[in-house]
Write an enzyme that holds these catalytic residues in place. Structure first.
Site, mmCIF file in Angstrom:
data_model
loop_
_atom_site.group_PDB
_atom_site.id
_atom_site.type_symbol
_atom_site.label_atom_id
_atom_site.label_comp_id
_atom_site.label_asym_id
_atom_site.label_seq_id
_atom_site.Cartn_x
_atom_site.Cartn_y
_atom_site.Cartn_z
ATOM 1 N N LYS A 42 0.806 -1.212 0.000
ATOM 2 C CA LYS A 42 0.000 0.000 0.000
ATOM 3 C C LYS A 42 0.851 1.279 0.000
ATOM 4 C CE LYS A 42 -3.498 -2.528 -0.480
ATOM 5 N NZ LYS A 42 -4.036 -3.406 0.494
HETATM 6 C C1 PLP Z 1 -5.175 -4.352 0.876
HETATM 7 C C2 PLP Z 1 -6.622 -4.198 0.771
HETATM 8 C C3 PLP Z 1 -7.490 -4.517 1.832
HETATM 9 C C4 PLP Z 1 -7.044 -5.227 3.061
HETATM 10 O O1 PLP Z 1 -5.982 -4.695 3.729
HETATM 11 P P1 PLP Z 1 -4.995 -5.615 4.586
HETATM 12 O O2 PLP Z 1 -4.267 -4.573 5.377
HETATM 13 O O3 PLP Z 1 -4.090 -6.337 3.636
HETATM 14 O O4 PLP Z 1 -5.804 -6.513 5.419
HETATM 15 C C5 PLP Z 1 -8.835 -4.240 1.694
HETATM 16 N N1 PLP Z 1 -9.323 -3.695 0.571
HETATM 17 C C6 PLP Z 1 -8.539 -3.397 -0.462
HETATM 18 C C7 PLP Z 1 -9.145 -2.760 -1.677
HETATM 19 C C8 PLP Z 1 -7.171 -3.651 -0.417
HETATM 20 O O5 PLP Z 1 -6.406 -3.387 -1.471
#
Ligand code: PLP
Length: 391
Positions: free
Chosen positions: A188
């Site tokens: 992210k």
């Molecule tokens: C990464 C992601 C999540 C979940 O996040 P995590 O921190 O990996 O649990 C939820 N929604 C979207 C669109 C994502 O890209």
């Protein structure tokens, strides 16, 4: 792409600081004197709330946990329906399942985010929450989505997992609805390895999420933690000071990450603007885009396949489309939808036809923070070559 490109000295120092200054207190609460009154998780929560302009923020173990906590705090119960979009990471749907609700999938349009027209068709008297997702840092059509939601009096909960720092018409994504989440996992915008943040302006929503994330602890300031009060039970989604420390260092780099991504994306777009057999994904707010990914459509599914193969021959991979579409498109999740009679045994890709058509023709190019001009030119050449091959 993200903060993992920039993990280094600052994060290391920030973590060492826990041992140098706070006697290695890793727990987010208590031991005030031993830790020299330094609370890193709390500090990070405050700074992220300031950054996006929300009243409350809760830092928990993952973005998926933050989604689940938000749904619990919004009062979603077994039997309820929650609408999200066909193109998302599977976590959005898992969070809905975790609270016992039924995931209802709206089509995406050419923004590759929720199609507001299809959203309205999917609303029933069981719909409790609407979760638009800002995929790859591009805002969903929030004006239209909020209009539909308000008409039916249903709260909007933004999955901004991929969109920390991105904006829609001058407002940070994640703060346009009742609540929003960010993910801090390794892929992210910024990262703490694993982690997620829930933001909201609603004090009672925040309180419910906080309590559930910590076994029902009300964090009552008038009693010691061991005597803390509770009115409901919860679970454990807490993070440690390790994530807090890394988060603080990463957050300082957020503006730089966004600026570099946006500049690099613009450069690549300029270099490929004369290619006439690709069509760029629509973007409801070009300026607000986090700049994380460049997505375009080619003419057909077959051509998308050849396009990706040509990129691969030149040593370039795609980002989720098409390479990891199985984790990002509801049309492939038979293991989730086969329990509902209306989907059982069906080809899901034929149910969400509009999404299938778009997603199966889409190519996603990862934009890196640390791309130099030569690398951007190499990408442009590879895209040009691939586009010539599919003529
Ligand atoms: C990464 C992601 C999540 C979940 O996040 P995590 O921190 O990996 O649990 C939820 N929604 C979207 C669109 C994502 O890209």
């Amino acid at each position: 792409m993200p903060g993992w490109e920039l993990l280094g000295k600052e994060e290391k120092e920030s973590v060492c600081d826990i041992f140098d200054k706070s006697n290695g207190v890793l727990y987010r609460y208590g031991l005030d004197a031993l830790r020299q009154n330094i609370f890193r998780v709390k500090d990070f929560e405050q700074k992220i709330a300031e950054k996006v302009g929300s009243k409350y923020s809760l830092f928990v173990s993952s973005g998926t946990a933050a989604l689940k906590l938000g749904l619990i705090a919004l009062g979603v119960k077994p039997g309820d329906e929650v609408i999200t979009q066909s193109f998302t990471f599977i976590a959005t749907v898992e969070a809905i399942l975790e609270v016992g609700a039924k995931p209802v999938i709206a089509e995406v349009d050419k923004t590759l985010n929720m199609d507001p027209k299809d959203l309205e068709k999917k609303i029933t008297d069981k719909t409790k929450v609407i979760i638009p997702v800002h995929m790859a840092g591009v805002p969903a059509s929030m004006d239209e989505i909020i209009k539909v939601a308000e008409k039916h009096n249903i709260p909007v909960f933004e999955d901004s997992a991929q969109a920390l720092g991105a904006m829609y018409k001058g407002k940070p994504l994640g703060t346009l609805g009742k609540a929003g989440i960010y993910s801090l996992d390794i892929g992210k915008v910024i990262t703490t390895g694993e982690g997620g943040v829930l933001v909201t302006d609603d004090g009672s929503l925040y309180k419910k999420a906080l309590e559930y994330s910590d076994h029902g602890h009300e964090c009552n300031p008038s009693v010691p933690r061991g005597e803390d009060t509770r009115s409901s039970w919860g679970f454990n989604y807490k993070v440690t000071e390790l994530q807090g420390a890394v988060g603080l260092a990463q957050l300082k780099k957020l503006d730089y990450v966004l600026e570099k991504q946006r500049t690099n994306k613009q450069k690549l777009k300029d270099m490929i603007k004369d290619i006439d057999n690709i069509e760029l994904r629509e973007n409801p707010d070009e300026e607000g885009d986090a700049g994380d990914t460049l997505i375009f459509f080619v003419e057909s599914k077959e051509k998308a396949k050849s396009f990706a193969e040509s990129l691969k021959e030149n040593g370039f991979g795609t980002k989720n489309l098409p390479d990891a579409i199985d984790w990002h498109y509801a049309g492939t999740w038979t293991h989730i939808f086969n329990v509902y009679p209306e989907y059982e045994g069906k080809n899901l890709e034929e149910i969400w036809k509009q999404s299938t058509d778009l997603l199966r023709r889409a190519i996603a190019i990862p934009i890196m923070v640390n791309m130099d001009d030569t690398q951007i030119e190499d990408w442009a050449k590879a895209i040009k070559e691939a586009s010539d091959k599919i003529r």
